[in-house]
Design a protein around this motif. Structure first.
Motif, PDB file in Angstrom:
ATOM      1  N   LEU A 167       4.790   4.044  -8.965  1.00  0.00           N
ATOM      2  CA  LEU A 167       4.931   5.113  -7.986  1.00  0.00           C
ATOM      3  C   LEU A 167       4.445   6.438  -8.538  1.00  0.00           C
ATOM      4  N   SER A 168       4.750   6.695  -9.790  1.00  0.00           N
ATOM      5  CA  SER A 168       4.349   7.956 -10.400  1.00  0.00           C
ATOM      6  C   SER A 168       2.839   8.142 -10.348  1.00  0.00           C
ATOM      7  N   LYS A 169       2.098   7.081 -10.679  1.00  0.00           N
ATOM      8  CA  LYS A 169       0.638   7.174 -10.657  1.00  0.00           C
ATOM      9  C   LYS A 169       0.119   7.310  -9.231  1.00  0.00           C
ATOM     10  N   ALA A 170       0.709   6.566  -8.302  1.00  0.00           N
ATOM     11  CA  ALA A 170       0.259   6.638  -6.909  1.00  0.00           C
ATOM     12  C   ALA A 170       0.503   8.017  -6.313  1.00  0.00           C
ATOM     13  N   LEU A 171       1.653   8.605  -6.621  1.00  0.00           N
ATOM     14  CA  LEU A 171       1.978   9.922  -6.077  1.00  0.00           C
ATOM     15  C   LEU A 171       1.100  11.020  -6.656  1.00  0.00           C
ATOM     16  N   ASN A 172       0.528  10.769  -7.813  1.00  0.00           N
ATOM     17  CA  ASN A 172      -0.354  11.755  -8.438  1.00  0.00           C
ATOM     18  C   ASN A 172      -1.814  11.337  -8.350  1.00  0.00           C
ATOM     19  N   SER A 173      -2.125  10.459  -7.404  1.00  0.00           N
ATOM     20  CA  SER A 173      -3.499   9.990  -7.216  1.00  0.00           C
ATOM     21  C   SER A 173      -4.353  11.093  -6.608  1.00  0.00           C
ATOM     22  N   GLU A 178     -13.245  11.786   3.373  1.00  0.00           N
ATOM     23  CA  GLU A 178     -14.575  11.949   2.797  1.00  0.00           C
ATOM     24  C   GLU A 178     -14.491  12.236   1.299  1.00  0.00           C
ATOM     25  N   GLU A 179     -13.516  13.004   0.896  1.00  0.00           N
ATOM     26  CA  GLU A 179     -13.392  13.414  -0.506  1.00  0.00           C
ATOM     27  C   GLU A 179     -12.871  12.295  -1.397  1.00  0.00           C
ATOM     28  N   THR A 180     -11.886  11.539  -0.925  1.00  0.00           N
ATOM     29  CA  THR A 180     -11.194  10.591  -1.805  1.00  0.00           C
ATOM     30  C   THR A 180     -11.572   9.134  -1.568  1.00  0.00           C
ATOM     31  N   LYS A 181     -12.283   8.842  -0.479  1.00  0.00           N
ATOM     32  CA  LYS A 181     -12.782   7.494  -0.170  1.00  0.00           C
ATOM     33  C   LYS A 181     -11.674   6.438  -0.201  1.00  0.00           C
ATOM     34  N   PRO A 182     -10.580   6.628   0.536  1.00  0.00           N
ATOM     35  CA  PRO A 182      -9.530   5.609   0.577  1.00  0.00           C
ATOM     36  C   PRO A 182      -9.972   4.437   1.444  1.00  0.00           C
ATOM     37  N   ARG A 183      -9.204   3.355   1.409  1.00  0.00           N
ATOM     38  CA  ARG A 183      -9.436   2.244   2.331  1.00  0.00           C
ATOM     39  C   ARG A 183      -8.416   2.363   3.464  1.00  0.00           C
ATOM     40  N   PHE A 184      -8.797   1.898   4.628  1.00  0.00           N
ATOM     41  CA  PHE A 184      -7.868   1.843   5.748  1.00  0.00           C
ATOM     42  C   PHE A 184      -6.991   0.614   5.572  1.00  0.00           C
ATOM     43  N   THR A 185      -5.707   0.759   5.865  1.00  0.00           N
ATOM     44  CA  THR A 185      -4.749  -0.279   5.495  1.00  0.00           C
ATOM     45  C   THR A 185      -4.567  -1.365   6.555  1.00  0.00           C
ATOM     46  N   HIS A 186      -5.299  -1.276   7.652  1.00  0.00           N
ATOM     47  CA  HIS A 186      -5.341  -2.390   8.604  1.00  0.00           C
ATOM     48  C   HIS A 186      -6.557  -2.214   9.508  1.00  0.00           C
ATOM     49  N   PRO A 187      -7.036  -3.284  10.119  1.00  0.00           N
ATOM     50  CA  PRO A 187      -8.183  -3.185  11.023  1.00  0.00           C
ATOM     51  C   PRO A 187      -7.897  -2.245  12.183  1.00  0.00           C
ATOM     52  N   GLY A 188      -8.831  -1.379  12.491  1.00  0.00           N
ATOM     53  CA  GLY A 188      -8.693  -0.449  13.607  1.00  0.00           C
ATOM     54  C   GLY A 188      -8.101   0.891  13.233  1.00  0.00           C
ATOM     55  N   ALA A 204      -4.995   4.294   2.032  1.00  0.00           N
ATOM     56  CA  ALA A 204      -4.401   4.182   0.695  1.00  0.00           C
ATOM     57  C   ALA A 204      -5.512   3.976  -0.333  1.00  0.00           C
ATOM     58  N   THR A 205      -5.225   4.397  -1.549  1.00  0.00           N
ATOM     59  CA  THR A 205      -6.085   4.083  -2.690  1.00  0.00           C
ATOM     60  C   THR A 205      -5.342   3.246  -3.717  1.00  0.00           C
ATOM     61  N   ASP A 206      -4.020   3.201  -3.601  1.00  0.00           N
ATOM     62  CA  ASP A 206      -3.202   2.488  -4.579  1.00  0.00           C
ATOM     63  C   ASP A 206      -2.315   1.458  -3.902  1.00  0.00           C
ATOM     64  N   ASP A 209       0.832  -1.200   0.000  1.00  0.00           N
ATOM     65  CA  ASP A 209       0.000   0.000   0.000  1.00  0.00           C
ATOM     66  C   ASP A 209       0.868   1.252   0.000  1.00  0.00           C
ATOM     67  N   VAL A 210       0.522   2.193  -0.853  1.00  0.00           N
ATOM     68  CA  VAL A 210       1.237   3.463  -0.933  1.00  0.00           C
ATOM     69  C   VAL A 210       0.508   4.457  -0.043  1.00  0.00           C
ATOM     70  N   GLU A 211       1.071   4.700   1.131  1.00  0.00           N
ATOM     71  CA  GLU A 211       0.431   5.545   2.133  1.00  0.00           C
ATOM     72  C   GLU A 211       1.022   6.952   2.112  1.00  0.00           C
ATOM     73  N   PRO A 212       0.207   7.974   2.397  1.00  0.00           N
ATOM     74  CA  PRO A 212       0.700   9.350   2.382  1.00  0.00           C
ATOM     75  C   PRO A 212       1.768   9.628   3.425  1.00  0.00           C
ATOM     76  N   CYS A 213       1.761   8.860   4.517  1.00  0.00           N
ATOM     77  CA  CYS A 213       2.639   9.123   5.653  1.00  0.00           C
ATOM     78  C   CYS A 213       2.773   7.827   6.437  1.00  0.00           C
TER      79      CYS A 213
END
Length: 494
Positions: free
Chosen positions: A367-373, A407-417, A358-360, A348-352
């Motif tokens: 990486l290029s596409k993920a960074l410009n998601s 709310e705007e980008t509807k990402p998924r959470f990358t682990h439970p909790g 993550a969405t990607d 998962d490509v996480e912002p931080c």
């Protein structure tokens, strides 16, 4: 003829060769000459300004920057000094900056300076409060995928890779990765318990890696956080790395329980004595699905850490990074690919590192596409998240911003909790942010806007940024951080 005039017509090759020669003949005069040579390798105004600022610090007889350079260059073997310059300075900053500029012209956004890579989540410890607890311990990236990602990094001009985990020394391809990418500078964070004389010797032979040991204080604090007996193993790791002249750093997770210890002068002196050249501070952030708000530092403790780091930067021959309190030096949040991002062991490509959304996934994209998601662009478009750069974070300082992004980008959470601080425990996070805001806004107004705090180095980088008192930024650590050019408008829809 002075030195600057003498090198006026030098080619890049001549400059590069003279730098390598000068690294073997360290003196006060040659340290100054290295800054003039460095200026010949770039045309970027911000980098040039930062180099000039470093030169002023080196010329100040009271500032510890000169002693820090001497510590590093006299400690490391000559071939490793050369590798440090070629990877960290030339390829990551100078050449990397040109590549990132070219990438921006072609793709519409400026790539970050560093990638945080967690190739494995396997670990031999289960530290209290670790930000990775929610992920589990099984995910691990295949080495072929890691090689592909590192190749993409180099194409974008990213030659600084921080390796996290899990425990990096559990990853079976760690040494292979470092060896097969000699043009990249690797910063490897470790709990230190798996270090050995053989591994330290291998790292020294490779020359393009720094080892950062995680330590939460003395034996009582460290073993309380990491487990009984860990502290003694860390002490052995220091010895193994120091004996083989591997570049060492130290990192502390700062909590309500240990902040006075890790931010104390005796502890910093102790770390220097063990061989550390860089002390990093990272606040405990409740992002692992097991949020414990009682571990978070109070506003007063966070400010105490800030003031201590300011003092250390003026007095200690050591590099300091205070990840949250350094917001004024980098104009707020650096996540979302503005200056860095995180690739976790699930792909998962996480912002931080602390933003577990993550969405990607790198298995299915570049990486290029993920960074410009849309997710990363949404974060960058909102930076800085607050005009008070002492409140830079979209997780703990401006949680409403993070909820807007979700709310705007509807990402998924990358682990439970991972969702709990944005849903069931959002009120707790808002209350923490409000308490700190009440305190930090007074500090910001009094010390950064009005400039009532005593300036450190008055002249350095005069006029570089416009929004806050320059004197608060003129430290060696801040200038090194800003050698990676800051882009105020790093996102562009294409």
């Amino acid at each position: 003829m002075d030195f600057k005039t003498k090198i006026e017509g030098f080619t890049t090759h001549q400059v590069f060769s003279l730098i390598l020669e000068t690294l073997n003949r360290i003196s006060d005069e040659n340290l100054i000459r290295l800054t003039y040579l460095g200026e010949k390798l770039t045309s970027d105004e911000e980098v040039l300004s930062s180099i000039a600022g470093v030169r002023r610090l080196l010329q100040d007889p009271k500032h510890p920057a000169k002693r820090l350079f001497r510590r590093v260059l006299n400690y490391m073997p000559p071939q490793n000094n050369r590798s440090l310059f070629e990877t960290l300075f030339y390829r990551a900053w100078f050449l990397g900056g040109k590549k990132r500029e070219q990438f921006e012209a072609e793709h519409g956004f400026w790539p970050p300076f560093v990638m945080i890579l967690s190739p494995t989540l396997r670990c031999n410890l289960r530290c209290k409060g670790c930000y990775t607890l929610g992920y589990g311990t099984k995910p691990e990236l295949p080495y072929d995928l890691v090689k592909r990602v590192l190749a993409e990094c180099q194409e974008m001009g990213i030659n600084f890779i921080t390796v996290l985990g899990g425990e990096p020394f559990v990853y079976p391809n760690l040494f292979q990765m470092i060896e097969e990418h000699p043009q990249i500078f690797f910063q490897v964070y470790t709990n230190g318990t798996l270090m050995s004389k053989e591994k330290a010797k291998r790292l020294s032979e490779l020359g393009n890696a720094m080892v950062v040991i995680s330590i939460e204080g003395y034996e009582e604090e460290t073993d309380r956080w990491r487990g009984k007996g860990v502290y003694k193993k860390i002490m052995n790791a220091f010895d193994d790395l120091r004996e083989t002249r591997v570049l060492i750093g130290t990192s502390a997770t700062v909590t309500r329980q240990n902040v006075e210890v890790v931010a104390s002068e005796p502890f910093v002196d102790f770390m220097m004595g063990k061989g550390s050249f860089a002390q990093m501070y990272f606040l405990y952030i409740p992002v692992n699905g097991q949020a414990d708000f009682s571990l978070m530092v109070t506003p007063e403790q966070r400010n105490h850490l800030r003031k201590q780091v300011m003092y250390f930067r003026e007095t200690k021959p050591m590099f300091f990074l205070d990840f949250w309190n350094d917001g004024p030096h980098v104009n707020g949040c650096i996540a979302g690919g503005r200056r860095y991002f995180h690739l976790n062991a699930k792909g998962d490509v996480e912002p931080c590192v602390y933003t577990h959304i993550a969405t990607d996934n790198i298995y299915n994209t570049t990486l290029s596409k993920a960074l410009n998601s849309p997710l990363f662009r949404s974060i960058r478009a909102r930076q800085p998240h607050n005009s008070n750069h002492l409140r830079p974070c979209m997780i703990i300082d401006n949680p409403h911003v993070m909820r807007q992004v979700i709310e705007e980008t509807k990402p998924r959470f990358t682990h439970p909790g991972a969702e709990e601080i944005y849903t069931t425990k959002s009120h707790d996070m808002d209350a923490y942010a409000e308490r700190f805001a009440h305190f930090a806004d007074r500090v910001w107004q009094n010390e950064y806007i009005k400039g009532q705090a005593k300036p450190s180095i008055r002249e350095a980088e005069e006029g570089l940024a416009e929004s806050i008192n320059r004197s608060q930024q003129d430290t060696f650590g801040a200038m090194i951080m800003r050698l990676s050019p800051n882009r105020e408008n790093p996102t562009k829809d294409i």
